[in-house]
Design a protein around this motif. Structure first.
Motif, PDB file in Angstrom:
ATOM      1  N   UNK A   1       0.820  -1.218   0.000  1.00 35.94           N
ATOM      2  CA  UNK A   1       0.000   0.000   0.000  1.00 35.94           C
ATOM      3  C   UNK A   1       0.852   1.265   0.000  1.00 35.94           C
ATOM      4  N   UNK A   2       1.979   1.255   0.727  1.00 31.29           N
ATOM      5  CA  UNK A   2       2.763   2.475   0.872  1.00 31.29           C
ATOM      6  C   UNK A   2       3.975   2.548  -0.051  1.00 31.29           C
ATOM      7  N   UNK A   3       4.477   1.375  -0.476  1.00 37.72           N
ATOM      8  CA  UNK A   3       5.680   1.396  -1.305  1.00 37.72           C
ATOM      9  C   UNK A   3       5.536   0.624  -2.621  1.00 37.72           C
ATOM     10  N   UNK A   4       4.419  -0.067  -2.782  1.00 36.61           N
ATOM     11  CA  UNK A   4       4.154  -0.720  -4.069  1.00 36.61           C
ATOM     12  C   UNK A   4       5.026  -1.920  -4.350  1.00 36.61           C
TER      13      UNK A   4
ATOM     14  N   UNK B   1       6.446   7.876   2.061  1.00 40.98           N
ATOM     15  CA  UNK B   1       5.421   7.500   1.072  1.00 40.98           C
ATOM     16  C   UNK B   1       4.349   8.576   0.969  1.00 40.98           C
ATOM     17  N   UNK B   2       3.877   8.796  -0.240  1.00 44.61           N
ATOM     18  CA  UNK B   2       2.821   9.775  -0.475  1.00 44.61           C
ATOM     19  C   UNK B   2       1.478   9.066  -0.339  1.00 44.61           C
ATOM     20  N   UNK B   3       0.601   9.226  -1.295  1.00 44.16           N
ATOM     21  CA  UNK B   3      -0.693   8.544  -1.218  1.00 44.16           C
ATOM     22  C   UNK B   3      -0.515   7.045  -1.437  1.00 44.16           C
ATOM     23  N   UNK B   4      -1.365   6.247  -0.829  1.00 44.85           N
ATOM     24  CA  UNK B   4      -1.220   4.778  -0.939  1.00 44.85           C
ATOM     25  C   UNK B   4      -1.304   4.292  -2.385  1.00 44.85           C
ATOM     26  N   UNK B   5      -0.517   3.269  -2.673  1.00 46.97           N
ATOM     27  CA  UNK B   5      -0.578   2.614  -3.977  1.00 46.97           C
ATOM     28  C   UNK B   5      -1.794   1.689  -4.013  1.00 46.97           C
ATOM     29  N   UNK B   6      -2.402   1.538  -5.175  1.00 51.82           N
ATOM     30  CA  UNK B   6      -3.460   0.510  -5.269  1.00 51.82           C
ATOM     31  C   UNK B   6      -2.838  -0.876  -5.210  1.00 51.82           C
TER      32      UNK B   6
END
Length: 785
Positions: free
Chosen positions: A181-184, A248-253
C-alpha cells in the motif's frame, strides 16, 4: 525481625494448602490463558505468482487490508523493529522489568502516560485483545499472557505474528499489506528507510496519512536510522542515503493482475489465504497487454469481452489467466470470468472426433470422406462456404473445418462414443445425455468453458509430449496450483500418442480456401497446431493453439451473449492467438511415435487401406489402430472395350475383346461435385448401346429425402400447403428419370433432377426408374405443421 519472620512462616504453614491451591489454580489459568488461535481477524485473499510476486488481492471482510500470516519476516524490518520497540526482545521472557520501570518513571515525571513499557510480546497480546481499554489492569493481563506466549511460541513466531497484525494506519494492517500500500512492492524488497518507516508506524499509525504529520514521522524514522547506525546495522553511506529518501505519499493501489483468478480461488474455497499459483508474472502482464490491444480494435464492432488461458503441456500448470477485458461500463460484464463461463462451442471440438476415430481404427488419417448435401433425421448440416467437394480427405476436412464430412464421420463413430470421450476428458459442462446433443455435438450444440477446453487439448498434446515414457498424471487436468508428481496415478492416456500426433499434424494446416476473402494468412516460423470455432449467431469466437510446450486458448465475444457480424474465430480470436505465440518461447515439435504406428500400403486415391483392386499404392505410416479400418471400397473391376470408351459384358462382347481394369467409382452425388475439383477424375464409361440391358447398381442417388425420413409440410400465409423440392442425382445427368409416387407416375426429369411435390400426410413410397430400367426406391413419411 526474627520474631516477624517466624510469624510469617507460621502463617504460611498454617494456610499452606490454600496457597498451594491458589498457586495451582493460577498455574492452570496461566497455562490456558491463551486462546487456541491467538488472532482470528479476517484476512485478505492474496494471489501470488510462481515466484511469490503479488498478482491480486481482495480486502478482508472487515474492510481491512490484512494479509494472511506470513512466517517470514525480512531481516531489515526485523532489526529495525527490535531496535525501535524492544531491544531486549531476544532475551526477555515476555516482560522487560527495565522497560516497565523506565515507563513508570517517565509517566510520573511527565504527569501523564507517555510510555507503556510494553515488549513486542505484550503488544502482540494487546493486538489479540482488540477493543479492550488501555488500563493498568489490562497491562497486568498483557503481562500474564505475554509470559505464557513466550512458552508456547518461538521468538520468530511472535515476531511474525506481530508483523502480520500490527496497525499501519488507516485500514492497513500488517507488514505485507503496508509494503504494497505504501511502497508498491513486497516487504523483502524494502530499503532500510522504508523498513524503518514501517517499524515506527505501529507506535503512531496516524502519522502515515498523506499531508499530515510528515515531519513527525520523518523525525521518528531518522531517529531509528541513527539507532541502527549506532548498533552497527548500517554504515554511514546507507544512513545518509536512507535519510534522503522521501516518505510515502498517497497509498498505492493493490495490484490486480489476475482479478478473475482471485475470484476463482475464492470460489474454490481459498478465501482469506495466500495462494501460491503457477502463473508467470511477466507472461500474465504481457498477454494482458495483447488482449487489451485487440480489445481496443474489437470495440469498434461492439465486441467488448475476451479471455486468454495458457497452460504448460508437460505439467498441466496454468501460466497465464486473463479472465476478461477491462471496460469502464459495467453493462459490458468485465467482472465475468469468461474462462469458467459456459459458452457455445462452434466447431472447436472437431479434433476430438478425428482423434477418437483414429484411436478406434475407424479411419486412416487421410481417408476420403463424402462431402455432399446431407439430410439426417431432419438435420441439414452445411459447410461454411456452402460448397461441396464430393470427397475430401479426413485430415483436410478437419483442417478446413468442413461441417458435412465431420457430421458424416460422427454418424459413423456414434454420438454416444464421442460424448463418452469428451466426458473422460473432463468437460465438466457436458452434463446432458448424448441424445440431448445429437449430431450438433461438434457444431456448437454443446457448451464448454475455456478452462476445460485448454485442459482437454493439453491431455491430447501430453500424450505425444511424454512418449515413449508414460508418467503419472498423463491425463491430469489443468491447474493454477503447484502439484507434486506423487499426487497422480500411472494410467493409460485417454488419447493414444499416434492418434494425438496425427490430429495435431492435421491441425497444422492454416490455409483456407482462396475465395474466403475474410481470411488473413498468418505466418510463423514455428510449428503451431490450431483450431478455431464460431458459435451459431456469431456469439462466440474461439481459437486454440498448441506448440511443443504450451496450449493457448482464446475466446472473444460479448459476455451477455450478444452476437456481432464478423465475430468469427479466424478473424476475432486467431489474431490474438498468434500474437500470444509470438511472445511465448519457441518449442521443438513433438517426436513422431513410430512404435505406435505401422507402415502399410494405402490406396493412393482414396487413402483407405489398399484393396486388391487399387492400381496405385503408397506405403504410408498410420496408427496401429487404423490397421483394422476398412479396405478401399471405391476401386472396382469393370469390363470395357479395348479403347476403354464403353463398358461391356460377356452378353454383348466376346471375351477376347473385353478388357478388365480397376476403376475409381464413387457414389453419383459425390461424383457430381468431385469431378469439378479433380481434373484427373475419370467418369465411369457408359454401357455400349447393345449392352444397355445390363444392370448397374448405385447410379441413382437420392439427395432429398434421405431414408428414413420424416418430412414436415409447412403452410403458407393463407394456410395453403407449400411445395417441397425433391432432388436426386444420376451418374449420367442427361439420362431420363421417371418419378413414381405410390406407384403413380408423377413426372420425368433430365439434366436437372428436381421435382416439386405436395404429398399428403402419411407414409409414401418414391420410386425412380431411369430410361435403362435401373431404379431406386425411398420410403418417407409426411407430417403437417
Amino acid at each position: 525481625m526474627r520474631k516477624l519472620f517466624r510469624k510469617i512462616k507460621s502463617f504460611l504453614w498454617r494456610w499452606k494448602y490454600l496457597f498451594l491451591g491458589l498457586f495451582l489454580l493460577n498455574f492452570i489459568i496461566w497455562l490456558n490463558c491463551l486462546p487456541k488461535t491467538l488472532i482470528e481477524s479476517p484476512t485478505s485473499t492474496v494471489v501470488l505468482d510462481e515466484n511469490g510476486n503479488l498478482l491480486a488481492a481482495q480486502i478482508a471482510d472487515d474492510g481491512q487490508w490484512r494479509f494472511p500470516y506470513n512466517p517470514e519476516v525480512p531481516e531489515k524490518y526485523k532489526k529495525a523493529l527490535i531496535a525501535f520497540e524492544d531491544r531486549t526482545f531476544e532475551s526477555h521472557w515476555g516482560v522487560s522489568l527495565r522497560g516497565l520501570s523506565r515507563a513508570m518513571y517517565q509517566n510520573i515525571k511527565e504527569g501523564e502516560v507517555v510510555s507503556g513499557g510494553s515488549t513486542l510480546t505484550m503488544q502482540l497480546m494487546r493486538i489479540s485483545r482488540e477493543g479492550k481499554s488501555r488500563s493498568y489492569f489490562e497491562k497486568i493481563i498483557e503481562i500474564y499472557m505475554a509470559t505464557r506466549a513466550e512458552w508456547r511460541y518461538s521468538k520468530n513466531d511472535i515476531l511474525a505474528m506481530y508483523a502480520s497484525n500490527a496497525p499501519m494506519g488507516g485500514n492497513v494492517v500488517g507488514l505485507d499489506a503496508a509494503s504494497w500500500r505504501y511502497f508498491g512492492r513486497a516487504a523483502n524488497k524494502l530499503t532500510w528507510a522504508e523498513s524503518a518507516t514501517l517499524a515506527v508506524l505501529p507506535n503512531s499509525p496516524g502519522l502515515i496519512h498523506p499531508g499530515k504529520n510528515r515531519d513527525a514521522l520523518k523525525e521518528k524514522r531518522n531517529r531509528l536510522l541513527d539507532i541502527l547506525y549506532d548498533r552497527g546495522e548500517i554504515d554511514t553511506n546507507t544512513l545518509l542515503l536512507s535519510k534522503m529518501e522521501p516518505l510515502p505519499d498517497k497509498p498505492y493501489p493493490i495490484p490486480q493482475m489476475a482479478p478473475h483468478l482471485l475470484v476463482k480461488a475464492i470460489k474454490d474455497g481459498k478465501k482469506g489465504q495466500v495462494i501460491h499459483t503457477t502463473i508467470k508474472y511477466e507472461m500474465q502482464s504481457r498477454l494482458a497487454e495483447i488482449l487489451e490491444f485487440h480489445h481496443q480494435k474489437l470495440k469498434d464492432n461492439q465486441i467488448f469481452n475476451g479471455a486468454i488461458l495458457v497452460m504448460e503441456i508437460e505439467s498441466g500448470e496454468i501460466k497465464a489467466y486473463i479472465g476478461n477485458t477491462e471496460n469502464e461500463e459495467a453493462e459490458h460484464g468485465s467482472a465475468v470470468d469468461i474462462i469458467t463461463s459456459r459458452r457455445s462451442t462452434g466447431s472447436i471440438l472437431k479434433p476430438f472426433l478425428y482423434a477418437g476415430m483414429l484411436q478406434d481404427g475407424i479411419i486412416t488419417p487421410q481417408m476420403m470422406i463424402q462431402d455432399v448435401p446431407t439430410y439426417m433425421a431432419g438435420y441439414t448440416p452445411k459447410n461454411y462456404n456452402l460448397q461441396y467437394d464430393g470427397l475430401v480427405p479426413a485430415d483436410k476436412a478437419l483442417a478446413r473445418s468442413l461441417n458435412v464430412p465431420l457430421i458424416r464421420m460422427l454418424v459413423k463413430y456414434g454420438v454416444p462414443k464421442l460424448h463418452y470421450l469428451l466426458r473422460k476428458l473432463d468437460f465438466t459442462t457436458m452434463d446432458r445425455s448424448a441424445s440431448h446433443y445429437g449430431l450438433s455435438l461438434i457444431l456448437g450444440g454443446a457448451e464448454v468453458n475455456l478452462f476445460d477446453l485448454v485442459s482437454a487439448y493439453g491431455v491430447m498434446a501430453r500424450s505425444v509430449k511424454q512418449y515413449p515414457e508414460i508418467k503419472p498424471g498423463i491425463n491430469r487436468k489443468a491447474s493454477y496450483l503447484p502439484r507434486n508428481e506423487f499426487e497422480f496415478n500411472l494410467e493409460k492416456p485417454i488419447i493414444k500418442p499416434a492418434a494425438a500426433w496425427f490430429t495435431l499434424e492435421a491441425m497444422l494446416e492454416v490455409a483456407r480456401p482462396e475465395d474466403d476473402i475474410n481470411w488473413e494468412e498468418f505466418s510463423s516460423s514455428q510449428r503451431i497446431s490450431w483450431k478455431t470455432g464460431t458459435s451459431f449467431g456469431f456469439r462466440d469466437a474461439w481459437a486454440v493453439g498448441i506448440n511443443g510446450k504450451y496450449v493457448v486458448g482464446v475466446w472473444v465475444g460479448n459476455a451477455d451473449g450478444e452476437g456481432r457480424p464478423g465475430l468469427i474465430g479466424r478473424e476475432a480470436a486467431a489474431p490474438i492467438l498468434f500474437d500470444v505465440f509470438s511472445f511465448l518461447e519457441r518449442a521443438d515439435w513433438f517426436d513422431i511415435p513410430y512404435d505406435e504406428m505401422s507402415k502399410v500400403p494405402l490406396c493412393r486415391k482414396s487413402k483407405f487401406r489398399a484393396s486388391i483392386n487399387c492400381p496405385e499404392i503408397d506405403s504410408v505410416y498410420i496408427p496401429n489402430t487404423s490397421l483394422r479400418s476398412e479396405a478401399c471400397p471405391f476401386h472396382k473391376i469393370i469390363h470395357t472395350t479395348k479403347d476403354g470408351a464403353y463398358r461391356v459384358n460377356s452378353g454383348c462382347e466376346i471375351q477376347s475383346n473385353i478388357v478388365s481394369q480397376p476403376w475409381f467409382i464413387i457414389p453419383p452425388l459425390s461424383e457430381q461435385y468431385y469431378k469439378t475439383i479433380d481434373p484427373n477424375f475419370k467418369t465411369l464409361p457408359p454401357f455400349r448401346s447393345d449392352c444397355k440391358e445390363s444392370i448397374e447398381d448405385d447410379v441413382i442417388s437420392i439427395v432429398y429425402p434421405k431414408e428414413p425420413s420424416t418430412i414436415f409440410v409447412p403452410r403458407g400465409f393463407k394456410g395453403t400447403k407449400e411445395k417441397i423440392v425433391f432432388e436426386i442425382s444420376h451418374r449420367n445427368p442427361s439420362t431420363k428419370v421417371y418419378w413414381h409416387l405410390d406407384d403413380v407416375l408423377i413426372g420425368e426429369t433430365s439434366d436437372i433432377h428436381e421435382l416439386e411435390l405436395t404429398p399428403s400426410p402419411g407414409e409414401h413410397t418414391l420410386t425412380l426408374v431411369d430410361e435403362y430400367g435401373r431404379q431406386k426406391t425411398q420410403v418417407f413419411t409426411v407430417l403437417e405443421k
